[in-house]
Design a protein around this motif. Structure first.
Motif, short mmCIF file in Angstrom:
data_model
loop_
_atom_site.label_atom_id
_atom_site.label_comp_id
_atom_site.label_asym_id
_atom_site.label_seq_id
_atom_site.Cartn_x
_atom_site.Cartn_y
_atom_site.Cartn_z
N ALA A 77 15.37 16.40 -61.63
CA ALA A 77 15.83 17.78 -61.52
C ALA A 77 16.46 17.95 -60.14
O ALA A 77 16.48 17.02 -59.32
CB ALA A 77 14.67 18.75 -61.71
N THR A 78 16.98 19.13 -59.87
CA THR A 78 17.60 19.38 -58.58
C THR A 78 16.60 19.93 -57.57
O THR A 78 16.70 19.65 -56.38
CB THR A 78 18.78 20.36 -58.73
OG1 THR A 78 19.71 19.79 -59.67
CG2 THR A 78 19.50 20.59 -57.43
N ASP B 120 12.69 23.71 -60.53
CA ASP B 120 13.16 23.31 -61.86
C ASP B 120 12.19 22.33 -62.50
O ASP B 120 11.86 22.44 -63.69
CB ASP B 120 14.54 22.66 -61.77
CG ASP B 120 15.66 23.67 -61.58
OD1 ASP B 120 15.43 24.87 -61.84
OD2 ASP B 120 16.75 23.25 -61.17
N THR C 142 16.98 17.08 -54.75
CA THR C 142 16.49 16.22 -55.83
C THR C 142 15.01 16.45 -56.03
O THR C 142 14.27 16.60 -55.07
CB THR C 142 16.71 14.72 -55.48
OG1 THR C 142 18.08 14.50 -55.15
CG2 THR C 142 16.32 13.81 -56.64
N SER D 81 22.08 18.11 -62.34
CA SER D 81 20.90 17.26 -62.13
C SER D 81 21.17 15.86 -62.65
O SER D 81 21.93 15.67 -63.60
CB SER D 81 19.68 17.86 -62.83
OG SER D 81 19.30 19.07 -62.24
N GLN E 67 22.49 11.84 -56.34
CA GLN E 67 21.03 11.94 -56.28
C GLN E 67 20.39 10.57 -56.42
O GLN E 67 19.47 10.20 -55.68
CB GLN E 67 20.51 12.85 -57.39
CG GLN E 67 20.73 14.33 -57.16
CD GLN E 67 20.21 15.14 -58.34
OE1 GLN E 67 20.55 14.86 -59.50
NE2 GLN E 67 19.40 16.14 -58.06
#
Length: 457
Positions: A138-139, A143, A295, A327, A332
Motif C-alpha cells: 500500500a502507499t 491504507d 510505502t 500503490s 516503491q
C-alpha cells in the motif's frame, strides 16, 4: 500561598520562558518567516498538510536539505534531527542505497501497474525480515490497516474491530473512537463525521485483558488491531502476559489479531513481534520500510490467506474497496528492496539501540538531577520523556500525562539549541547515522533547559 505548577514547573516561570524562547526562534529565522508570509496563502490554513500546524514554533522553518540525521533550514541553521519524519526516515534521511535505487529506477519508469524484478526480490526480503506472510503493498499504513480490516470482516463475517483507548492507526474511520465513561464513542475532533462509528468498533483500555474478553464474548469482534506498544500517545508498554493473553483470547473466540508495527519497527530487526516471538494473524507496517518513500506493507498468515482466498472465490468480480492505482509501483519496490536488503540490517539496529540507550540514560539523569517526577521510556531506537510519573498503564493515563504547555516550551527550546524532536509527543529516534555528539548535545540542552525551568531555591 503555594505557586501554581504544571508537571512540577512554576506556571509563571514556564510562561516567561516559553515567550523568551519563542522570540529567540522567530528573530533567528527571518528568511523562513518571509518565505512563509509570501507563499503560505496558497495552502489551506497556510500549510500543505494540516498536521504541520501541530509544531509549536512561532512559524515553521523551511527546510533546504536533509541528510543522515541532520537537516538544514534556509536560514542556515543545522539541526540534529531526532524526529526523522516521525519514523518515516528512521534509518536516516536519504540512505545511500535508497537514493541510488531512486536514481536508477527513475530512468526506467515510475508507475506501470505491473510487477518489476525488484518486486519479486522485495517479496522474498519481506518474508526474510518479518516472517511467513502473504504480502500486499500500500502507499500508507492507513491504507494497509483499512484494507486488512476489510479482510478481517470478510473472513469472519463479523462487524467490529477492537482498538485500544488512545490508539492511532492512521486516518482509518473504524479506529477513530475512544473510551468515555466506560462507553465507546467517536473522537470529538473528527471532521465531517456523520456515521455511527460504534457500529463497527469497540474500544477498551490497553493492558486490560478482562475488558478485551468481555468485548470478544459478544461474538461481534472480527479482529483486535493494536500496536505492540502504544506509541501515539505518551508511550505505554505492554504488561507481562498481555500479548500472550491477546493471542489466547482471539483464538478462543475466533477473532483475528492484527499488529500495526509502523512505529514499533524501532524495536529491532523484524519489529517488535519478531523480537518478542509474537504471532499475529496480520502484520502491518509503513513509514520507514522503503527508506522514506511512501510505502506500507500488510501481510496475512498462510492460514488466513487461504481463508481469504476461499472468500474471494465466492465474491462477484468488481470493486473490492481495497487498493489504489499508485500503490505497488516500481519506485516503491526499488526503495523497499534497497531498504530491506541494505539499510534495515542487524548492524544498523545495534548502532541505533546503543545510541538510544545512551540518550535514555542521559535524559533520566537530567530529570533526576532536577528532582522532577517525570519518566523516560525506550523501545529499541525510540525514546520518549513524559512529564509525569510512570510507567503508564493505558490510554487514559497517557492522556492525563500530557502537559502541552510544558512540552511546547521544551520543543522550541530544544530546537533553538539545535535539536528537533517529534511535535505530536516527546518522541525521539536514533538512526544509524546519529552520532554520539548529537546525542550528547540533546542531553546537554535538555539539562540546560531544566536548569532554567527548575532553579534551585
Amino acid at each position: 500561598m503555594t505557586a501554581e505548577t504544571i508537571a512540577g514547573i512554576s506556571t509563571d516561570r514556564l510562561a516567561a520562558y516559553a515567550a523568551r524562547e519563542a522570540r529567540r526562534y522567530a528573530q533567528g529565522r527571518p528568511k523562513s518567516a518571509d518565505a512563509r508570509s509570501r507563499d503560505a496563502e496558497a495552502w489551506l490554513d497556510g500549510v500543505p498538510m494540516h498536521w504541520m500546524r501541530d509544531w509549536p514554533m512561532p512559524h515553521l522553518p523551511v527546510i533546504a536539505h536533509a541528510e543522515g540525521a541532520r537537516i538544514t533550514d534556509i536560514d542556515g541553521f543545522g539541526i540534529d534531527d531526532f524526529c526523522l519524519g516521525d519514523t518515516g526516515s528512521m534509518f536516516g534521511h536519504s540512505p545511500k542505497p535508497v537514493a541510488k535505487a531512486i536514481r536508477r529506477q527513475a530512468r526506467h519508469g515510475l508507475t506501470t501497474m505491473l510487477p518489476s524484478h525488484d518486486a519479486l526480490e522485495a517479496g522474498r526480503l519481506l518474508t526474510e525480515r518479518f516472517g511467513h506472510y502473504r504480502w500486499q503493498i500500500a502507499t500508507t499504513a492507513t491504507d494497509a490497516n483499512r484494507f486488512a480490516i476489510r479482510v478481517a470482516r470478510a473472513v469472519t463475517g463479523r462487524p467490529k474491530i477492537l482498538v485500544f483507548n488512545g490508539c492511532y492507526h492512521g486516518t482509518v474511520d473504524d479506529t477513530m473512537v475512544e473510551l468515555r465513561d466506560g462507553a465507546t464513542v467517536a473522537r470529538p475532533g473528527l471532521v465531517g463525521q456523520v456515521q455511527d462509528l460504534t457500529r463497527g468498533a469497540v474500544c477498551v483500555e490497553f493492558n486490560d485483558l478482562a475488558a478485551v474478553e468481555a468485548a470478544l464474548k459478544t461474538g461481534e469482534v472480527a479482529a483486535i488491531l493494536t500496536e505492540p506498544v502504544m506509541t501515539n500517545s505518551c508511550m505505554v508498554l505492554p504488561e507481562a502476559g498481555f500479548h500472550d493473553g491477546l493471542r489466547q483470547l482471539t483464538r478462543y473466540y475466533g477473532a483475528l489479531l492484527m499488529m500495526d508495527e509502523t512505529h514499533t519497527l524501532s524495536s529491532g530487526l523484524g519489529g517488535y513481534a519478531r523480537v518478542h516471538s509474537l504471532s499475529p494473524d496480520v502484520f502491518v507496517a509503513g513509514k520507514c520500510v522503503a527508506g522514506g518513500m511512501p510505502t506500507a506493507i500488510w501481510g496475512l498468515t498462510e492460514d488466513l490467506a487461504a481463508r481469504f482466498a476461499a472468500y474471494n472465490a465466492t465474491r462477484p468480480p468488481g470493486h473490492s474497496g481495497m487498493g489504489t492505482t499508485l500503490s505497488a509501483n516500481p519506485m516503491q519496490f526499488a526503495c523497499l528492496r534497497a531498504t530491506l536488503g541494505e539499510v534495515m540490517t542487524a548492524k544498523a539496529y545495534a548502532r541505533m539501540e546503543q545510541g538510544a540507550a545512551r540518550l535514555s540514560h542521559g535524559l533520566k539523569k537530567a530529570i533526576d538531577r532536577h528532582h522532577l517526577d517525570w519518566h523516560v521510556v525506550r523501545v529499541g531506537a525510540r525514546v520518549e520523556f513524559t512529564c509525569a510519573p510512570g510507567p503508564l498503564k493505558n490510554g487514559a493515563e497517557a492522556a492525563r500525562a500530557h502537559h502541552p504547555a510544558v512540552e511546547a516550551a521544551l520543543h522550541v527550546a530544544l530546537l533553538n539549541r539545535g535539536s528537533l524532536i517529534a511535535p505530536f509527543h516527546n518522541m525521539m529516534l536514533v538512526s544509524p547515522a546519529t552520532k554520539k555528539a548529537q546525542i550528547d548535545r540533546l542531553i546537554a540542552s535538555f539539562d540546560e533547559i531544566l536548569t532554567d525551568l527548575c532553579p534551585k531555591d
